[in-house]
Design an enzyme around this catalytic site. Structure first.
Site, PDB file in Angstrom:
ATOM      1  N   ARG A 124       0.860  -1.190   0.000  1.00  0.00           N
ATOM      2  CA  ARG A 124       0.000   0.000   0.000  1.00  0.00           C
ATOM      3  C   ARG A 124       0.891   1.232   0.000  1.00  0.00           C
ATOM      4  NH1 ARG A 124      -2.903   0.299   5.004  1.00  0.00           N
ATOM      5  NH2 ARG A 124      -1.373   1.908   5.479  1.00  0.00           N
ATOM      6  N   GLU A 140       4.528   6.955   2.776  1.00  0.00           N
ATOM      7  CA  GLU A 140       5.373   5.765   2.840  1.00  0.00           C
ATOM      8  C   GLU A 140       4.855   4.689   1.897  1.00  0.00           C
ATOM      9  OE1 GLU A 140       5.383   4.351   6.854  1.00  0.00           O
ATOM     10  OE2 GLU A 140       3.210   4.277   6.992  1.00  0.00           O
ATOM     11  N   ASN A 142       4.292   0.716   1.988  1.00  0.00           N
ATOM     12  CA  ASN A 142       4.223  -0.390   2.944  1.00  0.00           C
ATOM     13  C   ASN A 142       4.325  -1.729   2.237  1.00  0.00           C
ATOM     14  OD1 ASN A 142       3.287   1.264   5.420  1.00  0.00           O
ATOM     15  ND2 ASN A 142       1.853   1.849   3.796  1.00  0.00           N
ATOM     16  N   SER A 147      -3.140  -3.142   5.755  1.00  0.00           N
ATOM     17  CA  SER A 147      -4.472  -3.428   6.280  1.00  0.00           C
ATOM     18  C   SER A 147      -5.532  -2.480   5.724  1.00  0.00           C
ATOM     19  CB  SER A 147      -4.450  -3.397   7.805  1.00  0.00           C
ATOM     20  OG  SER A 147      -4.003  -2.151   8.251  1.00  0.00           O
ATOM     21  N   GLU A 382       8.832   0.351   9.638  1.00  0.00           N
ATOM     22  CA  GLU A 382       7.452   0.690   9.310  1.00  0.00           C
ATOM     23  C   GLU A 382       6.566   0.633  10.549  1.00  0.00           C
ATOM     24  OE1 GLU A 382       5.569  -1.025   5.926  1.00  0.00           O
ATOM     25  OE2 GLU A 382       7.456  -1.829   5.196  1.00  0.00           O
ATOM     26  N   GLY A 383       5.355   1.057  10.375  1.00  0.00           N
ATOM     27  CA  GLY A 383       4.378   0.820  11.428  1.00  0.00           C
ATOM     28  C   GLY A 383       3.839   2.095  12.040  1.00  0.00           C
ATOM     29  N   ARG A 464      -7.985   6.879   4.915  1.00  0.00           N
ATOM     30  CA  ARG A 464      -8.072   6.890   6.372  1.00  0.00           C
ATOM     31  C   ARG A 464      -8.035   8.328   6.842  1.00  0.00           C
ATOM     32  NH1 ARG A 464      -3.176   3.624   8.447  1.00  0.00           N
ATOM     33  NH2 ARG A 464      -2.407   4.694   6.594  1.00  0.00           N
TER      34      ARG A 464
END
Lengths: 488, 488
Positions: A124, A140, A142, A147, A382-383, A464
Site C-alpha cells: 500500500r 510511505e 508499505n 491493512s 514501518e508501522g 483513512r
C-alpha cells in the site's frame, strides 16, 4: 470543479443518518472487535466518517496510475540483492531491535537454504494531498501486512448506500442524492487483494501441483486481532471467487501447527494441508520481534517452498531508509529506466534526508536543529506511531546517542488540507477538522533472483482520516477511522 | 437416500468450526441486538445451528410446490368478504383483546373509507416433518410480519461456506466437503421478499405516479427491535435490486411522522415522501394492541391510498380459526376449485377442532379432557408462545370461563423427528436434540374486492430449530435459533 462541503443536515436528519450508517455498516461487516475483554461473538461498528471526504479526482487517478511503477520499483530493489543487503546491513547496526532482527532472520534462513525464489507482495502506497503544491505526496510505501483493504470496500458501499437512499439530502426532499454517482468511488480492494493472493496460489499450484487447486493460504495473525473482519473480507473473496481455502493461525502457535517436509522440497503443511502462500498479517512490529518465537517462525517459514507474502527481503525493502535513498535521482534510475515513469513518481516525493555523516546527512543534522518546524523525524522501521514532529526533534535527538541518529530519516512535512467531517466512533460523534491519508493497494508476484515480474496489479484504494485539532500538518495524534472519498 | 448425522469432529476441529461460524456470520450480517440495554452499535451473532439439519428433499420440494396454492387460498378467503367478516365478528367476542381490536380497527377504517382495494401479503407457511406419517404437516400460515427471511439466506451461506472450506471435514484431510453441493440449499428469501415488496411499489407507481419510481416503502417497526438486521437484509435488497428507498418508523411514532392528504386521494406521505407500500413488521401481538396509538395507526393507515402489507383483513385471515375451518373439505372447496390442488394441501393438514358448540366442537371438548396427550391447545391469534400442551389442557380450560373456549382451537400434535445438532448462542454451545420448523415464504398482490390475483410468488425458505429436552413432540419450550437444512 469546486469542492462541496458535506451536506448540512438538521438534528433529526443527522440522527437518522447515524442510525442508518450504523445498521448498514453492521449488516455488511464494517466491524471490528472492541478493546479487551476480547469477545469473539460481539463486535462493534468500525470507526468511520459518516460522509465521504473530498479529494481531487486528478490526484486520485494519478495515484492509481503510478502504483504499477511503484510495484515494479520495489520488486527491482529486492532483486538487486547486493545493493539492498548492503544497505540493510548498515541499518541493522543502528536499528538493532527491528531491522537488525529481520536481517538476522534473513541470514539464518539463507544459511538454512532459501528454496523459493518467487515472492508475493501486497503493498500500500500512502499519500497525503499537500495543499501547498496541490499534489499528492508519498508518506510511505508499505510492504508488509497492509491493512484496511477489506473494510475500505465496505465503507465505500456504505457512503454510496447513504447517498442513493437520500440520507445526505439537504434540500428538504429527503430523497435526492447529494453526490453524483461517479463522485463516490468504491474500492475493490477486498476482491483485488484476494486476486493478488490467488496469483501466488495459482503459480504454486501450476508449478508444484500440476495445476490442481488444492493448496491453501496460511494467514499468520496476531493473537486477539481486533481487525479480524478486515482480513476476513479478503479471505471470503478468495474463497468465493477462487475457491481457495485460507487457514488462520496465530503467530505464537505457528511452529506447533505446521510441518516442513525436508524430504520433499521443503513443502509446508498446516494440518496436513499444503500451503502455497504464507500471508503475514503480523510480524511487522518491533514488539512482536521481542518474542523469540516470532524469529523462529520467520526463519523456518522463509526456508519453506511456500511463497511468502512478503519475504523478509521484500518486507525490508519497505524501510524508510530505502524511501529516502530513492529521492536521489541517480539511485532511482538504477531501478527504473524510463524517464517518464521516473518523473511520475518523483512528483510524489517529499524531500527526505538521511541523518548519517554523508553531505546530505550533515545538512539534515543542521536543518533538524535550525528549522525543525518544517520536518518530521521518522524511524526506519514501518508501522508508524513513533514519529517526532517539529519542535520536539532537537530535544529528541539530544536524548539519544549520536550513533543511533542513522536509524532515523528527516522528512519535509506535508501540508494536508483539513476538511470537515464527522467521525462516528463507539456510538459517539466527533465533529472536527480531519486530515486524510490516501492509500493505493498493489500486488506483485516476482522472482527475487531473476527480477522477473510475473504479475503486477493495482488493487483498489483506502482513505483513512484522523481528527486534527491543529493545522500543524503532520499526522497529529487523534482518532483514526476508515473513510472514503468524494472525488471533485 | 439415507440421512447422514452431522460430522463428528474432534475438540480442536469443533473449536475451529465455532470460530469460523462466528466470524463468517458476523462479517455477513447474521446478527441481532442482544437483550437490553439496547446498544445501536454493538450486535451479537444470531443464535444458529453450526451444522445444517436433515430434511427429506421430497418434502421440501412439496412445500415449495404448494406455496402458490396456499397464497391463492388466503387471497380468495379475503376477497370472500362476507364469509370472512362473519367469522371474524364471531371470533371477536371470544378474543376481545386481539381479534376484537383488529376487527374494531377494520370497522372504523371502513367507516372512514377504504380507498385502496389492492393489498400485498408477505406470508410464511410453517411446517413440521411428522415422523409418523413421513409428511410435512402445517403448523400455521402467517399473514403478518413474517420474520427471518433476511437471516435465513445468511445462515444458508454460512453453512455452505463451512462445508466448502473443509470445516465439516471429518476424514482427517481438513479440506474435503462433508455435504454434496446440492444438499445444502440457500434460501433466496432476502431477495425474493424484497421483490415481493417491489411488486406493490411498482403497481402503485404505475397506477398513481405514471410509472415513475419515486415512492417509498414505509416499514413500521417495534421500538428497540432486536431483529433489525433481518429486516435490514430485505431493505438492502430492495435498494440494491429495485432502487427503492425504505424508511423505518417505530409504531408509536407513526402518526406524528406521516400525513394523509385527504384532498389528494388519501395519499400517504412520510417526511414529504409518497408511501406506496406500508410494510408492518409490528402490530401483530396482543401487547401492542393494548396501546391506543397502535389502533390509531392501523385505522388511519388503512384508509390511506398506500398498499398495506398486510391489510387488516389479510392479517385477520391468518387466524387459527380459519386454519381450522379449512380442514373441512366443503369449506376449503369454496376457495380452491381444483381437486388436485385441494389434495396437495390437505395432505399437509393436521386434524384441527374448534372448541365451540358445534358437533365438532363438542367432540373436541370431550377429547381435550379424555385424550389431552394427543393435542395442543392454541389461541386464535398468531404469534405463538401461548400454546397449552397435553396434560396441561384440562386444567387450563377449567381455569377460564367456558365462554372463552371458542377463542382456542384444539390441534392434533405433530410428531417431529428429533435430530442432533449444536446450537451456538451467546458464545455457548448447546448440544442437544432439536426439533425444526420449516417455513416457506410467499408473496402475493391481489385485489381484495375483485379477488384478482396480480402476482403470486414463492419466496424462499426458513428452518428454525429449538432444543427439545424430551421427545414429547410439540414445539417444546427451548432455545430457538436459525438453521438451514441439508436435504436427503
Amino acid at each position: 470543479m469546486s469542492v462541496k462541503e458535506f451536506p448540512s443536515l438538521n438534528e433529526q436528519q443527522l440522527q437518522r443518518l447515524v442510525y442508518e450508517v450504523t445498521q448498514f455498516g453492521l449488516s455488511n461487516g464494517l466491524i471490528m472487535y472492541p478493546p479487551a475483554p476480547y469477545s469473539n461473538y460481539q463486535p462493534v461498528l468500525a470507526p468511520i466518517t459518516i460522509y465521504p471526504t473530498p479529494l481531487p479526482r486528478d490526484q486520485f487517478l494519478k495515484s492509481l496510475d503510478i502504483q504499477l511503477i511503484y510495484n515494479k520499483l520495489y520488486a527491482n530493489i529486492v532483486s538487486e540483492n547486493e545493493w539492498l543487503t548492503n544497505i540493510i546491513k548498515t541499518l541493522s547496526s543502528s536499528d538493532k531491535d527491528f531491522t537488525g532482527k529481520l536481517w538476522d532472520c534473513y541470514l539464518k534462513a539463507l544459511n538454512n537454504g532459501i528454496v523459493q525464489d518467487v515472492s508475493l507482495s501486497l503493498t500500500r502506497s500512502d499519500y497525503m494531498y499537500d495543499e501547498l503544491s496541490n499534489q499528492i505526496k508519498q508518506v510511505e510505501f508499505n510492504t508488509v501486512s497492509v491493512s484496511f483493504g477489506g473494510l475500505s470496500s465496505k465503507v465505500g458501499k456504505t457512503h454510496q448506500y447513504l447517498n442513493q437512499n437520500g440520507l445526505y439530502s439537504n434540500n428538504g426532499d429527503n430523497i435526492s442524492t447529494y453526490y453524483k454517482e461517479n463522485e463516490i468511488v468504491i474500492s475493490e480492494s477486498d476482491e483485488k487483494l484476494a486476486t493478488g493472493l490467488y496469483t501466488g496460489v495459482k503459480y504454486y499450484n501450476d508449478k508444484y501441483l500440476n495445476g490442481e487447486n488444492k493448496s491453501i493460504v496460511l494467514m499468520i495473525i496476531q493473537p486477539n486481532e481486533r481487525n479480524a473482519f478486515d482480513q476476513r473480507a479478503i479471505e471470503y473473496q478468495l474463497s468465493k471467487n477462487h475457491n481457495v481455502i485460507t487457514k488462520r493461525v496465530e503467530l505464537p502457535n505457528v511452529l506447533s501447527m505446521v510441518k516442513i517436509d525436508k524430504n520433499n522440497s521443503n513443502k509446508l503443511y498446516y494440518q496436513g494441508l499444503e500451503v502455497s502462500v504464507v500471508y503475514y498479517r503480523s510480524a511487522y512490529g518491533p514488539s512482536e520481534f521481542n518474542q523469540p518465537e516470532t524469529w523462529d517462525v520467520r526463519i523456518n517459514l522463509e526456508s519453506s517452498l511456500s511463497i511468502k507474502c512478503p519475504s523478509l527481503l521484500t518486507q525490508l525493502s519497505g524501510s524508510k531508509k530505502i524511501q529516502q535513498l530513492l529521492t536521489k535521482k541517480d539511485i532511482l534510475s538504477k531501478f527504473i529506466d524510463n524517464d517518464l515513469e521516473i518523473n511520475k513518481i518523483t512528483d510524489t516525493f517529499c524531500k527526505i534526508y538521511p541523518l548519517d555523516e554523508s553531505n546530505d546527512g550533515l545538512l539534515a543534522r543542521k536543518l533538524a536543529f535550525e528549522k525543525p518546524d518544517n520536518f518530521v523525524l521518522k524511524p526506519q522501521r514501518e508501522g508508524g506511531g513513533n514519529n517526532i514532529y517539529k519542535d520536539d526533534i532537537p530535544n529528541f535527538l539530544n536524548s539519544i546517542p549520536k550513533s543511533e541518529w542513522e536509524a532515523y530519516i528527516l522528512m519535509e512535512l506535508i501540508h494536508p488540507k483539513i476538511h470537515n467531517n464527522i467521525i462516528l466512533r463507539n456510538g459517539e460523534l466527533l465533529n472536527d477538522g480531519i486530515v486524510s491519508e490516501l492509500g493505493i493497494f498493489g500486488t506483485y508476484l516476482f522472482n527475487e533472483k531473476t527480477g522477473e515480474i510475473l504479475n503486477n496489479n493495482v488493487a483498489g484504494h483506502l482513505l483513512r482520516s484522523k481528527t486534527s485539532s491543529s493545522n500543524e500538518g503532520g499526522v497529529a495524534a487523534g482518532f483514526g477511522c476508515v473513510d472514503n472519498m468524494y472525488l471533485y
